[in-house]
Motif scaffolding. Structure first.
Motif, PDB file in Angstrom:
ATOM      1  N   LEU A 168       0.839  -1.205   0.000  1.00 48.16           N
ATOM      2  CA  LEU A 168       0.000   0.000   0.000  1.00 48.16           C
ATOM      3  C   LEU A 168       0.872   1.252   0.000  1.00 48.16           C
ATOM      4  O   LEU A 168       1.660   1.448  -0.899  1.00 48.16           O
ATOM      5  CB  LEU A 168      -0.975  -0.035   1.191  1.00 48.16           C
ATOM      6  CG  LEU A 168      -1.843  -1.292   1.271  1.00 48.16           C
ATOM      7  CD1 LEU A 168      -2.672  -1.295   2.562  1.00 48.16           C
ATOM      8  CD2 LEU A 168      -2.756  -1.423   0.074  1.00 48.16           C
ATOM      9  N   GLY A 169       0.763   2.086   1.027  1.00 46.89           N
ATOM     10  CA  GLY A 169       1.513   3.343   1.040  1.00 46.89           C
ATOM     11  C   GLY A 169       3.013   3.172   1.090  1.00 46.89           C
ATOM     12  O   GLY A 169       3.756   4.106   0.778  1.00 46.89           O
ATOM     13  N   ALA A 170       3.497   2.010   1.464  1.00 49.26           N
ATOM     14  CA  ALA A 170       4.950   1.781   1.516  1.00 49.26           C
ATOM     15  C   ALA A 170       5.489   1.235   0.195  1.00 49.26           C
ATOM     16  O   ALA A 170       6.702   1.093   0.039  1.00 49.26           O
ATOM     17  CB  ALA A 170       5.294   0.821   2.648  1.00 49.26           C
ATOM     18  N   SER A 171       4.605   0.938  -0.741  1.00 52.15           N
ATOM     19  CA  SER A 171       5.033   0.272  -1.988  1.00 52.15           C
ATOM     20  C   SER A 171       6.052   1.093  -2.764  1.00 52.15           C
ATOM     21  O   SER A 171       7.037   0.553  -3.280  1.00 52.15           O
ATOM     22  CB  SER A 171       3.824   0.017  -2.895  1.00 52.15           C
ATOM     23  OG  SER A 171       2.993  -0.940  -2.330  1.00 52.15           O
ATOM     24  N   GLY A 172       5.821   2.373  -2.897  1.00 48.52           N
ATOM     25  CA  GLY A 172       6.705   3.209  -3.715  1.00 48.52           C
ATOM     26  C   GLY A 172       8.130   3.192  -3.196  1.00 48.52           C
ATOM     27  O   GLY A 172       9.092   3.039  -3.960  1.00 48.52           O
ATOM     28  N   ALA A 173       8.279   3.324  -1.878  1.00 45.55           N
ATOM     29  CA  ALA A 173       9.626   3.304  -1.288  1.00 45.55           C
ATOM     30  C   ALA A 173      10.243   1.926  -1.455  1.00 45.55           C
ATOM     31  O   ALA A 173      11.443   1.804  -1.747  1.00 45.55           O
ATOM     32  CB  ALA A 173       9.555   3.697   0.181  1.00 45.55           C
ATOM     33  N   MET A 174       9.441   0.877  -1.268  1.00 45.64           N
ATOM     34  CA  MET A 174       9.958  -0.485  -1.429  1.00 45.64           C
ATOM     35  C   MET A 174      10.458  -0.688  -2.856  1.00 45.64           C
ATOM     36  O   MET A 174      11.558  -1.208  -3.080  1.00 45.64           O
ATOM     37  CB  MET A 174       8.841  -1.486  -1.081  1.00 45.64           C
ATOM     38  CG  MET A 174       9.208  -2.950  -1.232  1.00 45.64           C
ATOM     39  SD  MET A 174       8.961  -3.602  -2.889  1.00 45.64           S
ATOM     40  CE  MET A 174       7.166  -3.678  -2.977  1.00 45.64           C
ATOM     41  N   GLN A 175       9.650  -0.293  -3.833  1.00 41.78           N
ATOM     42  CA  GLN A 175      10.045  -0.476  -5.234  1.00 41.78           C
ATOM     43  C   GLN A 175      11.285   0.362  -5.566  1.00 41.78           C
ATOM     44  O   GLN A 175      12.155  -0.080  -6.319  1.00 41.78           O
ATOM     45  CB  GLN A 175       8.891  -0.109  -6.162  1.00 41.78           C
ATOM     46  CG  GLN A 175       7.716  -1.082  -6.093  1.00 41.78           C
ATOM     47  CD  GLN A 175       6.495  -0.515  -6.793  1.00 41.78           C
ATOM     48  OE1 GLN A 175       5.576  -0.049  -6.146  1.00 41.78           O
ATOM     49  NE2 GLN A 175       6.490  -0.524  -8.101  1.00 41.78           N
ATOM     50  N   ALA A 176      11.358   1.570  -4.996  1.00 43.64           N
ATOM     51  CA  ALA A 176      12.528   2.421  -5.263  1.00 43.64           C
ATOM     52  C   ALA A 176      13.795   1.790  -4.693  1.00 43.64           C
ATOM     53  O   ALA A 176      14.845   1.776  -5.351  1.00 43.64           O
ATOM     54  CB  ALA A 176      12.307   3.807  -4.658  1.00 43.64           C
ATOM     55  N   VAL A 177      13.687   1.237  -3.472  1.00 49.69           N
ATOM     56  CA  VAL A 177      14.849   0.565  -2.867  1.00 49.69           C
ATOM     57  C   VAL A 177      15.260  -0.635  -3.732  1.00 49.69           C
ATOM     58  O   VAL A 177      16.449  -0.842  -4.006  1.00 49.69           O
ATOM     59  CB  VAL A 177      14.526   0.141  -1.414  1.00 49.69           C
ATOM     60  CG1 VAL A 177      15.573  -0.836  -0.888  1.00 49.69           C
ATOM     61  CG2 VAL A 177      14.443   1.368  -0.511  1.00 49.69           C
ATOM     62  N   CYS A 178      14.277  -1.402  -4.172  1.00 46.78           N
ATOM     63  CA  CYS A 178      14.579  -2.552  -5.046  1.00 46.78           C
ATOM     64  C   CYS A 178      15.246  -2.085  -6.343  1.00 46.78           C
ATOM     65  O   CYS A 178      16.205  -2.702  -6.824  1.00 46.78           O
ATOM     66  CB  CYS A 178      13.304  -3.309  -5.389  1.00 46.78           C
ATOM     67  SG  CYS A 178      12.708  -4.359  -4.081  1.00 46.78           S
ATOM     68  N   ALA A 179      14.716  -1.011  -6.913  1.00 46.69           N
ATOM     69  CA  ALA A 179      15.268  -0.509  -8.189  1.00 46.69           C
ATOM     70  C   ALA A 179      16.727  -0.092  -8.006  1.00 46.69           C
ATOM     71  O   ALA A 179      17.577  -0.325  -8.886  1.00 46.69           O
ATOM     72  CB  ALA A 179      14.429   0.662  -8.694  1.00 46.69           C
ATOM     73  N   ILE A 180      17.034   0.487  -6.866  1.00 44.31           N
ATOM     74  CA  ILE A 180      18.426   0.894  -6.597  1.00 44.31           C
ATOM     75  C   ILE A 180      19.311  -0.344  -6.461  1.00 44.31           C
ATOM     76  O   ILE A 180      20.439  -0.379  -6.958  1.00 44.31           O
ATOM     77  CB  ILE A 180      18.475   1.791  -5.337  1.00 44.31           C
ATOM     78  CG1 ILE A 180      17.840   3.145  -5.674  1.00 44.31           C
ATOM     79  CG2 ILE A 180      19.905   1.972  -4.837  1.00 44.31           C
ATOM     80  CD1 ILE A 180      17.522   4.023  -4.479  1.00 44.31           C
ATOM     81  N   LYS A 181      18.785  -1.378  -5.841  1.00 44.75           N
ATOM     82  CA  LYS A 181      19.566  -2.625  -5.755  1.00 44.75           C
ATOM     83  C   LYS A 181      19.744  -3.251  -7.139  1.00 44.75           C
ATOM     84  O   LYS A 181      20.783  -3.848  -7.423  1.00 44.75           O
ATOM     85  CB  LYS A 181      18.889  -3.623  -4.798  1.00 44.75           C
ATOM     86  CG  LYS A 181      18.881  -3.200  -3.337  1.00 44.75           C
ATOM     87  CD  LYS A 181      20.254  -2.871  -2.798  1.00 44.75           C
ATOM     88  CE  LYS A 181      21.180  -4.061  -2.648  1.00 44.75           C
ATOM     89  NZ  LYS A 181      22.506  -3.669  -2.113  1.00 44.75           N
ATOM     90  N   THR A 182      18.767  -3.118  -7.982  1.00 39.70           N
ATOM     91  CA  THR A 182      18.921  -3.619  -9.363  1.00 39.70           C
ATOM     92  C   THR A 182      20.031  -2.853 -10.083  1.00 39.70           C
ATOM     93  O   THR A 182      20.847  -3.441 -10.803  1.00 39.70           O
ATOM     94  CB  THR A 182      17.582  -3.497 -10.120  1.00 39.70           C
ATOM     95  OG1 THR A 182      16.647  -4.392  -9.525  1.00 39.70           O
ATOM     96  CG2 THR A 182      17.737  -3.848 -11.602  1.00 39.70           C
ATOM     97  N   LEU A 183      20.072  -1.540  -9.864  1.00 40.03           N
ATOM     98  CA  LEU A 183      21.153  -0.738 -10.466  1.00 40.03           C
ATOM     99  C   LEU A 183      22.517  -1.235  -9.986  1.00 40.03           C
ATOM    100  O   LEU A 183      23.492  -1.277 -10.738  1.00 40.03           O
ATOM    101  CB  LEU A 183      20.999   0.741 -10.082  1.00 40.03           C
ATOM    102  CG  LEU A 183      19.803   1.503 -10.651  1.00 40.03           C
ATOM    103  CD1 LEU A 183      19.684   2.882  -9.989  1.00 40.03           C
ATOM    104  CD2 LEU A 183      19.912   1.665 -12.165  1.00 40.03           C
ATOM    105  N   GLN A 184      22.572  -1.628  -8.715  1.00 37.36           N
ATOM    106  CA  GLN A 184      23.861  -2.008  -8.125  1.00 37.36           C
ATOM    107  C   GLN A 184      24.277  -3.437  -8.468  1.00 37.36           C
ATOM    108  O   GLN A 184      25.460  -3.727  -8.592  1.00 37.36           O
ATOM    109  CB  GLN A 184      23.796  -1.851  -6.600  1.00 37.36           C
ATOM    110  CG  GLN A 184      23.643  -0.403  -6.160  1.00 37.36           C
ATOM    111  CD  GLN A 184      23.418  -0.258  -4.673  1.00 37.36           C
ATOM    112  OE1 GLN A 184      23.188  -1.233  -3.969  1.00 37.36           O
ATOM    113  NE2 GLN A 184      23.462   0.971  -4.176  1.00 37.36           N
TER     114      GLN A 184
END
Lengths: 409, 406
Positions: B336-352
């Motif tokens: 829910l409201g935490a999804s955006g931050a979770m996805q952003a953190v995941c996306a940063i790990k994908t970059l790394q």
């Protein structure tokens, strides 16, 4: 910072315990009318206090008959009517605004707490079958600005809810100011709303913060705050847009400042630390000094600690100027309308500037040595109001000061 | 000249891991953790699965301190925020001296605490309602608790825009920094899996009742399952931190919009999603063909998964190769409201790491475009720039673009 658009107030909508409608509320405040009465919306027989500031004559269908068939929570109803009154006040009710980029920014303390109370009532009565989709369609507080946006077609920007408790209205105004300054929007309905709530009342009662009869901010005999309800909206507009449509400009948003005490969840900082930083930031953002401020619309809840700490904060920041600045608390009449409070108070600041009248602190009888400033006791005062500072402090330590000033062409 | 925004710290907690590395490893391994939600005895008897933390002990993470004033939402936030603060090399004194602020996105914040406070007063008596618990009934309670914990004296904002709340809080913080209104902000999202929220969302017929896992982008999907957790980032102006900080990634831009049809007019909602993505790309000065991967919003919703798939196929219609896309909520549930931050953190790990998590259990995809590639398994990609999409069923849409620092 990039070059900024100026932000002006072109409409005010107030739904308060002392009057529905901007003129009604303003006149009641000037007349020191109290909005307090015995709580009607739930049984207080098991409480030590029984007084609240409810809007007993509020009937949504009277104001928005075309929406009466929709299921809205009371906070949403208050918000829609507040927004409607603001648009009417701005002369926009029949205007074609399709060329403008419009949005809604709101604040609240509790959103739709009555829905939580409904949930518990059904749970206690074992009537789960009576809890339908409307509970979750209504409860999440972001649905309130979304409903306002949908109702008035103010959806070019994504509507936003900033629940900063009792400073929430000012937070919404600050956000809207940023959006207009950055040229992301031309016009924003910015405000706050909260409905009278069993949860809120219980909490303040248990904090022994509710006055038994009357609210007397800054008075030595003050006994606390009185929970209330209401909504307040400002039509905030870029100066470019206001000029283009020949709008009546009531005041200008000079700037704002926000901060956090980081000290206590329910009590303000004893030296007014966070409040001072919010006021300082607001003055810096407005390119003004303390000597420019004509009037402070205080948070002024009427609790022992708030009023002293707020006074200390003003004295520390304003120094020698503190005795010269006129201060009042309209919560002495409206009670504490929670997330709506600072939005309503911002509207009152704009009206003070427009009319050059300083609104009073009602019910003031006994001076308190710890609160020794000019609180405009018991009667409005005529006088030039060039700059008004609107202060709001909240649970969680959130502070927000918004400065409004006379608009000079 | 606008400032650039660097991510200098990350923090995560969910049932899949209590650090960002552990969480991301679990996501890449598709370690699903959906379990039947146990309700109090007097609640309706519903068979609903969710991904939640069985035992949350803040002392294990933060030492033997007084956590009594903090409810579950604040505790989740505190654990994740502490990781973000520590990994970005800030300490309490520096946070205080620099008047660092906080922006927290949440849809329900302390709904469980609010409901319990009232329930307790109604059943046990008003005199048993605890003043300490009242502090947690305001929607900004968790943000206030974090401010006290870390000494965060800067602007303290809670953002509620439904499903997009923490994406919106990131976007707000990003703008605050690019316009030089702050040098650093702690931003994140939190959502507790609360019983009143589960009951309420089930009444909206949005949950996949009796399903043991969600099926985003699958023809057999029937709704979403809930997750819980908190995810944080420390954002700083690149100019103020370059050279003395480990920079995890850069927030390149973002955009948000409101779709009044809320999925009822499919064509209109598709169009609004496309406009939001294109605006986010423009804000980031990047074209669609430079995006290397997408963290989709898809959660198993019959309406909105379809809308997102169509929108993505149109945004990337001129690409020569299909865009690698993941529906990570197939693993985490919808936070829910935490999804955006979770996805952003995941996306940063994908970059790394170059690893893009799969979308497990996807067997009969709704995607009929050769412009989108959704894999069941985690894949290795050359990842420099990613798109994070949040589409709320309430009409609110928020898109962010993240990239490697270059």
């Amino acid at each position: 910072m990039l070059e900024q658009e100026k932000v002006v107030v072109t409409g005010i909508g107030l739904v308060t315990p002392v009057g529905i409608g901007t003129t009604n509320a303003w006149q009641s405040i000037l007349a020191c009318k109290n909005g307090f009465g015995t709580v009607q919306s739930f049984d207080t027989s098991k409480y030590r206090v029984h007084v609240g500031a409810e809007i007993n004559d509020f009937n949504f269908a009277d104001h928005c008959p075309e929406l009466a068939k929709n299921y809205y929570g009371r906070t949403t109803q208050l918000a829609i009517v507040g927004a409607k009154l603001a648009l009417e006040n701005a002369g926009l009710q029949n205007s074609d605004l399709t060329d403008l980029r419009k949005g809604v920014a709101m604040g609240t303390t509790s959103g739709e707490p009555n829905q939580v109370e409904r949930f518990n009532n059904h749970r206690i009565a074992e009537q789960w079958d009576q809890l339908g989709a409307e509970y979750m369609d209504t409860y999440p507080c972001h649905s309130i600005p979304s409903n306002v946006a949908n109702t008035f077609g103010f959806h070019d920007l994504a509507p936003i809810m900033l629940p900063a408790a009792c400073a929430a209205g000012n937070y919404a105004i600050a956000h809207a100011t940023d959006c207009i300054r950055r040229n992301e929007a031309d016009m924003i309905l910015a405000g706050g709303a909260d409905s009278f709530s069993r949860i809120t009342y219980t909490g303040f009662a248990r904090l022994i913060a509710i006055a038994p009869e009357i609210c007397r901010p800054f008075d030595k005999e003050r006994k606390g705050m009185i929970p209330g309800e209401g909504s307040g909206f400002l039509v905030l507009e870029s100066l470019t847009s206001a000029r283009k449509r020949g709008a009546n400009i009531i005041a200008e948003i000079a700037g704002y400042g926000t901060s956090c005490d980081a000290h206590h969840m329910t009590g303000s900082h004893p030296k007014g630390d966070g409040a001072i930083r919010a006021m300082k930031r607001a003055l810096k953002d407005s390119k003004l000094t303390t000597s420019d401020v004509s009037y402070i619309c205080a948070h002024g809840t009427g609790t022992k600690s708030n009023d002293v700490n707020e006074t200390i904060g003003i004295k520390n920041l304003f120094g020698d100027n503190a005795k010269d600045v006129a201060i009042s608390s309209i919560k002495s009449m409206l009670g504490h309308t929670m997330g709506a409070a600072s939005a309503i108070e911002a509207g009152i600041c704009a009206l003070a500037i427009k009319n050059n009248i300083l609104p009073p602190t009602a019910n003031y009888e006994t001076p308190d040595p710890a609160c020794d400033l000019d609180y405009i006791p018991n009667a409005p005062r005529e006088g030039k109001v060039s700059v008004a500072m609107n202060n709001a402090y909240a649970f969680g330590g959130a502070n927000a000061s918004v400065i409004l000033k006379e608009f000079n062409n | 000249m606008k400032n650039r925004v660097a991510v200098t710290g990350l923090g995560s907690i969910s049932s899949l891991g209590d650090s960002t590395d552990k969480f991301f490893e679990s996501v890449c391994n598709a370690s699903l953790d959906f379990r039947k939600i146990e309700f109090p005895e007097d609640y309706p008897d519903l068979k609903i699965y969710g991904s939640y933390i069985e035992e949350l002990d803040p002392k294990f993470y933060l030492g033997d301190k007084n956590f009594r004033p903090l409810d579950r939402t604040a505790r989740l936030s505190l654990i994740a925020a502490t990781q973000a603060v520590e990994s970005s090399k800030w300490d309490k004194e520096k946070l205080h001296t620099n008047e660092v602020g906080l922006s927290l996105g949440t849809m329900f914040c302390s709904l469980q605490s609010i409901t319990h406070f009232d329930y307790n007063a109604q059943t046990a008596g008003v005199q048993y309602a605890k003043p300490l618990d009242f502090a947690n009934t305001v929607i900004n309670a968790a943000a206030g608790q974090l401010a006290i914990w870390f000494g965060l004296t800067g602007p303290n904002t809670t953002v509620t825009t439904g499903y997009t709340s923490s994406a919106q809080s990131c976007l707000q913080a990003y703008k605050t920094i690019i316009y030089d209104q702050a040098k650093a902000l702690l931003v994140g999202g939190v959502e507790e899996l609360s019983h009143p929220a589960v009951i309420g969302i089930s009444r909206q017929n949005n949950l996949a009742i009796e399903k043991e896992h969600p099926l985003p982008f699958d023809k057999n999907r029937s709704g979403f399952l809930l997750g819980e957790g908190s995810f944080f980032m420390m954002l700083e102006s690149l100019e103020s931190c370059q050279g003395n900080k480990n920079i995890e990634a850069e927030i390149l831009g973002g955009a948000n919009k409101f779709d009044i049809s809320q999925g009822k007019d499919k064509e209109q909602t598709v169009s609004t999603v496309i406009k939001t993505i294109n605006e986010a790309l423009a804000e980031s000065n990047i074209s669609a063909d430079k995006i290397d991967f997408v963290y989709a919003s898809a959660n198993g919703s019959e309406t909105f998964d379809d809308i997102e798939a169509i929108a993505l196929s149109q945004v990337f219609e001129n690409n020569n190769t299909p865009i690698p896309t993941t529906a990570v909520k197939s693993i985490t549930g919808d936070l829910l409201g935490a999804s955006g931050a979770m996805q952003a953190v995941c996306a940063i790990k994908t970059l790394q790491t170059g690893k893009l998590p799969g979308t497990p259990n996807l067997t009969d995809s709704i995607i009929d475009s050769d412009k989108i590639s959704v894999s069941q398994q985690t894949i290795d990609i050359d990842a420099n720039t990613g798109l994070v999409i949040n589409i709320g069923m309430d009409g609110l849409i928020c898109v962010m673009v993240v990239g490697k620092l270059c």
